[in-house]
Design an enzyme around this catalytic site. Sequence first.
Site, PDB file in Angstrom:
ATOM      1  N   LYS A   1       0.836  -1.197   0.000  1.00 54.93           N
ATOM      2  CA  LYS A   1       0.000   0.000   0.000  1.00 54.93           C
ATOM      3  C   LYS A   1       0.882   1.263   0.000  1.00 54.93           C
ATOM      4  O   LYS A   1       2.123   1.170   0.166  1.00 54.93           O
ATOM      5  CB  LYS A   1      -0.913  -0.039   1.228  1.00 54.93           C
TER       6      LYS A   1
ATOM      7  N   TYR B   1     -12.184  -2.568  -2.666  1.00 59.85           N
ATOM      8  CA  TYR B   1     -12.712  -2.665  -1.301  1.00 59.85           C
ATOM      9  C   TYR B   1     -14.248  -2.654  -1.273  1.00 59.85           C
ATOM     10  O   TYR B   1     -14.840  -2.230  -0.275  1.00 59.85           O
ATOM     11  CB  TYR B   1     -12.153  -1.526  -0.444  1.00 59.85           C
TER      12      TYR B   1
ATOM     13  N   PHE C   1     -15.192   3.400   7.816  1.00 56.45           N
ATOM     14  CA  PHE C   1     -13.808   3.608   7.392  1.00 56.45           C
ATOM     15  C   PHE C   1     -13.627   3.540   5.875  1.00 56.45           C
ATOM     16  O   PHE C   1     -12.513   3.645   5.373  1.00 56.45           O
ATOM     17  CB  PHE C   1     -12.872   2.601   8.092  1.00 56.45           C
TER      18      PHE C   1
ATOM     19  N   ARG D   1      -1.461 -14.572   3.833  1.00 55.65           N
ATOM     20  CA  ARG D   1      -2.137 -13.855   4.929  1.00 55.65           C
ATOM     21  C   ARG D   1      -1.363 -14.045   6.235  1.00 55.65           C
ATOM     22  O   ARG D   1      -1.264 -13.137   7.054  1.00 55.65           O
ATOM     23  CB  ARG D   1      -3.571 -14.368   5.091  1.00 55.65           C
TER      24      ARG D   1
ATOM     25  N   THR E   1      -5.190  -8.017  10.597  1.00 49.94           N
ATOM     26  CA  THR E   1      -5.628  -6.703  10.116  1.00 49.94           C
ATOM     27  C   THR E   1      -5.082  -5.581  11.001  1.00 49.94           C
ATOM     28  O   THR E   1      -4.561  -4.576  10.511  1.00 49.94           O
ATOM     29  CB  THR E   1      -7.171  -6.647  10.082  1.00 49.94           C
TER      30      THR E   1
ATOM     31  N   ARG F   1       3.216  -7.041   9.051  1.00 49.70           N
ATOM     32  CA  ARG F   1       2.599  -5.986   9.872  1.00 49.70           C
ATOM     33  C   ARG F   1       3.155  -5.980  11.291  1.00 49.70           C
ATOM     34  O   ARG F   1       3.308  -4.916  11.897  1.00 49.70           O
ATOM     35  CB  ARG F   1       1.075  -6.162   9.881  1.00 49.70           C
TER      36      ARG F   1
ATOM     37  N   ASN G   1      -1.585  -0.209   7.381  1.00 44.03           N
ATOM     38  CA  ASN G   1      -1.112  -1.580   7.638  1.00 44.03           C
ATOM     39  C   ASN G   1      -0.290  -2.185   6.498  1.00 44.03           C
ATOM     40  O   ASN G   1      -0.146  -3.396   6.400  1.00 44.03           O
ATOM     41  CB  ASN G   1      -2.251  -2.474   8.135  1.00 44.03           C
TER      42      ASN G   1
ATOM     43  N   HIS H   1      -1.651  -5.512   1.442  1.00 38.23           N
ATOM     44  CA  HIS H   1      -2.899  -6.259   1.270  1.00 38.23           C
ATOM     45  C   HIS H   1      -2.587  -7.649   0.743  1.00 38.23           C
ATOM     46  O   HIS H   1      -1.703  -7.810  -0.085  1.00 38.23           O
ATOM     47  CB  HIS H   1      -3.807  -5.550   0.253  1.00 38.23           C
TER      48      HIS H   1
ATOM     49  N   GLU I   1      -9.659 -10.240  -7.535  1.00 38.67           N
ATOM     50  CA  GLU I   1      -8.725  -9.114  -7.442  1.00 38.67           C
ATOM     51  C   GLU I   1      -7.667  -9.149  -8.551  1.00 38.67           C
ATOM     52  O   GLU I   1      -7.292  -8.103  -9.090  1.00 38.67           O
ATOM     53  CB  GLU I   1      -8.070  -9.117  -6.051  1.00 38.67           C
TER      54      GLU I   1
HETATM   55  P1  ABT Z   1      -6.677  -5.648   3.448  1.00 41.68           P
HETATM   56  O1  ABT Z   1      -5.574  -6.570   3.080  1.00 41.68           O
HETATM   57  O2  ABT Z   1      -6.345  -4.213   3.193  1.00 41.68           O
HETATM   58  O3  ABT Z   1      -7.985  -6.059   2.827  1.00 41.68           O
HETATM   59  O4  ABT Z   1      -6.795  -5.776   5.011  1.00 41.68           O
HETATM   60  P2  ABT Z   1      -7.419  -6.988   5.823  1.00 41.68           P
HETATM   61  O5  ABT Z   1      -8.035  -7.987   4.899  1.00 41.68           O
HETATM   62  O6  ABT Z   1      -6.425  -7.457   6.807  1.00 41.68           O
HETATM   63  O7  ABT Z   1      -8.562  -6.261   6.629  1.00 41.68           O
HETATM   64  P3  ABT Z   1      -9.949  -5.726   6.139  1.00 41.68           P
HETATM   65  B1  ABT Z   1     -11.075  -6.107   7.202  1.00 41.68           B
HETATM   66  O8  ABT Z   1     -10.285  -6.226   4.754  1.00 41.68           O
HETATM   67  O9  ABT Z   1      -9.739  -4.180   6.134  1.00 41.68           O
HETATM   68  C1  ABT Z   1      -9.565  -3.455   4.943  1.00 41.68           C
HETATM   69  C2  ABT Z   1      -8.908  -2.133   5.261  1.00 41.68           C
HETATM   70  O10 ABT Z   1      -9.765  -1.386   6.084  1.00 41.68           O
HETATM   71  C3  ABT Z   1      -9.053  -0.884   7.183  1.00 41.68           C
HETATM   72  N1  ABT Z   1      -9.906  -0.980   8.355  1.00 41.68           N
HETATM   73  C4  ABT Z   1     -10.554  -2.138   8.607  1.00 41.68           C
HETATM   74  C5  ABT Z   1     -10.015   0.110   9.180  1.00 41.68           C
HETATM   75  O11 ABT Z   1      -9.397   1.162   8.923  1.00 41.68           O
HETATM   76  N2  ABT Z   1     -10.803   0.012  10.278  1.00 41.68           N
HETATM   77  C6  ABT Z   1     -11.474  -1.145  10.590  1.00 41.68           C
HETATM   78  O12 ABT Z   1     -12.179  -1.189  11.600  1.00 41.68           O
HETATM   79  C7  ABT Z   1     -11.355  -2.280   9.712  1.00 41.68           C
HETATM   80  C8  ABT Z   1     -12.077  -3.580  10.004  1.00 41.68           C
HETATM   81  C9  ABT Z   1      -7.814  -1.699   7.327  1.00 41.68           C
HETATM   82  C10 ABT Z   1      -7.590  -2.262   5.980  1.00 41.68           C
HETATM   83  N3  ABT Z   1      -6.590  -1.526   5.230  1.00 41.68           N
HETATM   84  N4  ABT Z   1      -5.929  -0.589   5.392  1.00 41.68           N
HETATM   85  N5  ABT Z   1      -5.176   0.243   5.267  1.00 41.68           N
HETATM   86 MG    MG Z   2      -9.319  -7.550   3.312  1.00 43.03          MG
END
Ligand code: ABT
Ligand code: MG
Length: 151
Positions: free
Chosen positions: A12, A52, A60, A88, A94, A105, A115, A118, A129
């Site tokens: 990212k 997304y 968010f 993963r 996450t 991470r 973070n 992805h 994707e």
């Molecule tokens: P991705 O690999 O980015 O999809 O992250 P991951 O699958 O680990 O987590 P998910 B649940 O898909 O989150 C997507 C992005 O949204 C952000 N996020 C998520 C928040 O900011 N607050 C939240 O409460 C949650 C659940 C984190 C992830 N990416 N960034 N940056």
């Molecule tokens: Mg995700």
Amino acid sequence: MEHPERSFIMIKPDGVQRQLIGEIISRFERRGYKLVAAKLMTPSVQLAKQHYAEHDGKPFFEPLVKFLTSGPVFAMVWEGKDIVATGRKMIGKTKPLDSEPGTIRGDFGIDVGRNLIHGSDSVDSANREIKLWFHAEDLNSWKPVTQGWIY
Ligand code: ABT
Ligand code: MG
């Protein structure tokens, strides 16, 4: 043509800015995975929203799209045995605070909104994707000669 499992892995904007591209590629290479596509690009808002889509409507979502489109990302497709689940695991949870040291991470991040990377969360997500981010002709099938020592 049949090929081993593939995953969409993307560094990212924060990971690119922190110059972690080499570090992250190195981890996947050393684990035994094979890079089949890669590009540095700044995603459009439309692409980020499609990527997304599952989070559309969540609080968010808008900041997330703004973050992802804020600068270049390094989009990749990696291939190999169980790459989706193992990828993963290598990435970590996450929330970086839940991520174990030794994960990407867990080693480099402290904030859920920054973070770093992805990874597709299922084989179905990976297929969706990969199609979203890459043209079929940009996916390279090749056989590294070292593979006999991994499988
Ligand atoms: P991705 O690999 O980015 O999809 O992250 P991951 O699958 O680990 O987590 P998910 B649940 O898909 O989150 C997507 C992005 O949204 C952000 N996020 C998520 C928040 O900011 N607050 C939240 O409460 C949650 C659940 C984190 C992830 N990416 N960034 N940056
Ligand atoms: Mg995700």
